[in-house]
Design an enzyme around this catalytic site. Sequence first.
Site, PDB file in Angstrom:
ATOM      1  N   ASP A  48      -8.022  -5.019  -0.730  1.00  8.13           N
ATOM      2  CA  ASP A  48      -8.454  -5.845  -1.863  1.00  8.13           C
ATOM      3  C   ASP A  48      -8.151  -7.323  -1.700  1.00  8.13           C
ATOM      4  O   ASP A  48      -8.595  -8.134  -2.518  1.00  8.13           O
ATOM      5  CB  ASP A  48      -7.760  -5.330  -3.140  1.00  8.13           C
ATOM      6  CG  ASP A  48      -8.250  -3.941  -3.503  1.00  8.13           C
ATOM      7  OD1 ASP A  48      -7.407  -3.043  -3.706  1.00  8.13           O
ATOM      8  OD2 ASP A  48      -9.477  -3.757  -3.538  1.00  8.13           O
ATOM      9  N   HIS A  50       0.853  -1.197   0.000  1.00 13.05           N
ATOM     10  CA  HIS A  50       0.000   0.000   0.000  1.00 13.05           C
ATOM     11  C   HIS A  50       0.883   1.240   0.000  1.00 13.05           C
ATOM     12  O   HIS A  50       1.962   1.248   0.574  1.00 13.05           O
ATOM     13  CB  HIS A  50      -0.905   0.025   1.250  1.00 13.05           C
ATOM     14  CG  HIS A  50      -2.060   0.945   1.105  1.00 13.05           C
ATOM     15  ND1 HIS A  50      -1.978   2.281   1.396  1.00 13.05           N
ATOM     16  CD2 HIS A  50      -3.308   0.734   0.641  1.00 13.05           C
ATOM     17  CE1 HIS A  50      -3.146   2.864   1.160  1.00 13.05           C
ATOM     18  NE2 HIS A  50      -3.974   1.938   0.690  1.00 13.05           N
TER      19      HIS A  50
HETATM   20  C1  SDX Z   1      -5.923   0.407  -3.246  1.00 16.08           C
HETATM   21  O1  SDX Z   1      -4.177   4.802  -1.953  1.00 16.08           O
HETATM   22  C2  SDX Z   1      -5.147   4.177  -1.471  1.00 16.08           C
HETATM   23  O2  SDX Z   1      -5.601   4.477  -0.388  1.00 16.08           O
HETATM   24  C3  SDX Z   1      -5.692   3.045  -2.313  1.00 16.08           C
HETATM   25  C4  SDX Z   1      -6.749   2.162  -1.666  1.00 16.08           C
HETATM   26  C5  SDX Z   1      -8.022   2.938  -1.428  1.00 16.08           C
HETATM   27  O3  SDX Z   1      -8.781   2.548  -0.533  1.00 16.08           O
HETATM   28  O4  SDX Z   1      -8.321   3.847  -2.234  1.00 16.08           O
HETATM   29  O5  SDX Z   1      -6.266   1.676  -0.443  1.00 16.08           O
HETATM   30  C6  SDX Z   1      -7.100   1.003  -2.572  1.00 16.08           C
HETATM   31  O6  SDX Z   1      -5.602   0.813  -4.335  1.00 16.08           O
HETATM   32  C7  SDX Z   1      -5.147  -0.670  -2.538  1.00 16.08           C
HETATM   33  C8  SDX Z   1      -3.899  -1.155  -3.367  1.00 16.08           C
HETATM   34  C9  SDX Z   1      -4.388  -2.192  -4.379  1.00 16.08           C
HETATM   35  N1  SDX Z   1      -3.308  -2.557  -5.309  1.00 16.08           N
HETATM   36  C10 SDX Z   1      -2.673  -3.740  -5.214  1.00 16.08           C
HETATM   37  O7  SDX Z   1      -2.905  -4.574  -4.353  1.00 16.08           O
HETATM   38  C11 SDX Z   1      -1.652  -4.000  -6.316  1.00 16.08           C
HETATM   39  C12 SDX Z   1      -0.410  -4.675  -5.736  1.00 16.08           C
HETATM   40  N2  SDX Z   1       0.266  -3.691  -4.877  1.00 16.08           N
HETATM   41  C13 SDX Z   1       1.354  -2.934  -5.465  1.00 16.08           C
HETATM   42  O8  SDX Z   1       1.368  -2.763  -6.824  1.00 16.08           O
HETATM   43  C14 SDX Z   1       1.860  -1.812  -4.594  1.00 16.08           C
HETATM   44  O9  SDX Z   1       2.008  -2.301  -3.333  1.00 16.08           O
HETATM   45  C15 SDX Z   1       1.048  -0.542  -4.526  1.00 16.08           C
HETATM   46  C16 SDX Z   1       0.844   0.042  -5.885  1.00 16.08           C
HETATM   47  C17 SDX Z   1      -0.269  -0.755  -3.874  1.00 16.08           C
HETATM   48  C18 SDX Z   1       1.833   0.440  -3.657  1.00 16.08           C
HETATM   49  O10 SDX Z   1       2.979   0.679  -4.293  1.00 16.08           O
HETATM   50  P1  SDX Z   1       4.131   1.545  -3.564  1.00 16.08           P
HETATM   51  O11 SDX Z   1       3.871   1.837  -2.136  1.00 16.08           O
HETATM   52  O12 SDX Z   1       4.409   2.664  -4.478  1.00 16.08           O
HETATM   53  O13 SDX Z   1       5.244   0.535  -3.500  1.00 16.08           O
HETATM   54  P2  SDX Z   1       6.403   0.553  -4.527  1.00 16.08           P
HETATM   55  O14 SDX Z   1       5.810   0.304  -5.872  1.00 16.08           O
HETATM   56  O15 SDX Z   1       7.246   1.752  -4.300  1.00 16.08           O
HETATM   57  O16 SDX Z   1       7.157  -0.747  -4.034  1.00 16.08           O
HETATM   58  C19 SDX Z   1       8.068  -0.690  -2.921  1.00 16.08           C
HETATM   59  C20 SDX Z   1       8.795  -2.011  -3.001  1.00 16.08           C
HETATM   60  C21 SDX Z   1       9.286  -2.299  -4.408  1.00 16.08           C
HETATM   61  O17 SDX Z   1      10.407  -3.146  -4.297  1.00 16.08           O
HETATM   62  P3  SDX Z   1      11.891  -2.440  -4.259  1.00 16.08           P
HETATM   63  O18 SDX Z   1      11.961  -1.480  -5.416  1.00 16.08           O
HETATM   64  O19 SDX Z   1      11.955  -1.759  -2.902  1.00 16.08           O
HETATM   65  O20 SDX Z   1      12.841  -3.622  -4.369  1.00 16.08           O
HETATM   66  O21 SDX Z   1       7.889  -3.071  -2.683  1.00 16.08           O
HETATM   67  C22 SDX Z   1       7.705  -3.903  -3.796  1.00 16.08           C
HETATM   68  C23 SDX Z   1       8.165  -3.117  -5.001  1.00 16.08           C
HETATM   69  O22 SDX Z   1       8.615  -3.988  -6.020  1.00 16.08           O
HETATM   70  N3  SDX Z   1       6.293  -4.216  -3.844  1.00 16.08           N
HETATM   71  C24 SDX Z   1       5.797  -5.429  -4.065  1.00 16.08           C
HETATM   72  C25 SDX Z   1       4.411  -5.295  -3.964  1.00 16.08           C
HETATM   73  N4  SDX Z   1       4.097  -4.017  -3.696  1.00 16.08           N
HETATM   74  C26 SDX Z   1       5.257  -3.346  -3.624  1.00 16.08           C
HETATM   75  N5  SDX Z   1       6.412  -6.601  -4.325  1.00 16.08           N
HETATM   76  C27 SDX Z   1       5.588  -7.671  -4.514  1.00 16.08           C
HETATM   77  N6  SDX Z   1       4.252  -7.634  -4.431  1.00 16.08           N
HETATM   78  C28 SDX Z   1       3.618  -6.454  -4.161  1.00 16.08           C
HETATM   79  N7  SDX Z   1       2.303  -6.394  -4.097  1.00 16.08           N
END
Ligand code: SDX
Length: 394
Positions: A328, A271
Amino acid sequence: KTGYVCIDPAFVNTASTTSSITFLDGEKGILRYRGIPIEQLGEKSTFVETSYLLIYGKLPSKSELSRFSTLLTRHSLIHEDMKRFFDGYPSTAHPMAILSAMVLSLSSYYPEAIDVKNTEHLDITIARLLSKVRTIAAFSYKKSIGQPFVYPHNSLSYCANFLNMMFSVPAEPYEIDEDIVKVLNLLLILHADHEQNCSTSTVRLVGSSKANLFASVAAGICALWGPLHGGANQEVVTMLEAIRSDGGDVSKFVKLAKDKTSNFRLMGFGHRVYKNYDPRAVLIKAAADKILAKLGIKDPLLDIAQRLEETALKDPYFVERKLYPNVDFYSGIIYRALGFPTNMFTVMFALGRLPGWIAHWKEMNDDPTGKIGRPRQIYTGENAVDYTPLDERE
Ligand code: SDX
């Protein structure tokens, strides 16, 4: 990372810095609507009452709640001409595409909503949007399965009416299960607002140009559709089904999610703000266990989801990055148990998020000092270069 920095005070004023609607603490996993913890609202409130709280800033009195509920009941039908829109959509159309287009089209039937300075009809406009989206969502589902549309029934509560429009058929009576109505109220309450998330920021940015409520929310629906945002609940079930058909070995998928060369992520994990367990996921997970037991459903995907969570939360990659299940991760398990097809899951998220979008749009429009959102950037392109005539280019 994106070369995008918001430095325009106008944008900062308009779209994102101050709001009194929702408080969330990502480190502690706290979420409150107008100061009230979601745990209390989930247990004691209804989606209609919570919608009033978010939109109007306080819990309604008995008479205010009665008036609001009556408005929602009275404004649940869509114009018969709008019903004909569905004839043009293919049965395979994604309901989020239909939802956004139909919400925008509401502005064609209620032109008094277009001039946002004229707030005389605002309460009715809000009620129309909150009520008709149920009808549009249910009609898009009926269209996709070739069943006749079921009209709203004034004797039913908000959620019961929606379930009836979704699942009843003219050939036989549909029995409303109060446990299902209760869990649907909970799900919609938990999705109702979430501060400045992607889709809410979209609604605020579009609305900051004085675009009407229908147009601003239609834009928010499009933003929510993305798989990194509201579309994730559908992607979670797709992921769990892939794990099941692959034999159910969750550690293989946890390993894949850590592999930077794969573009696989654990959907429903991580998140932008929560670096702790999403408080909504805690409540949804408990509700999933409860409603599946009540309905006598043993969903293998729930077992896979629980094993996936346990395995990931023991893995340093996820622990170090504070990646926990979000809203989710378990919601789709409940929607499946209630009979919703996966392509309706994000529509359910949109239905829940409506009062939040409306509240933020209203809060922004209530601010007389509000300015149009106009983000700036850090320019990373070419410096000044001269035009190259066509015959001198490679
Ligand atoms: C919602 O904003 C809100 O409030 C949204 C929401 C709402 O109520 O409106 O809460 C609803 O959108 C929930 C999120 C739903 N999306 C997902 O579940 C999709 C999977 N999650 C990711 O794509 C990700 O976690 C995000 C997009 C939700 C958040 O991304 P961030 O905080 O920008 O994290 P990042 O992309 O900067 O990642 C940080 C690290 C990275 O690795 P490094 O570069 O540090 O090596 O964490 C890793 C990412 O690769 N990472 C994941 C991951 N999420 C982040 N690795 C594996 N699986 C994941 N799900």
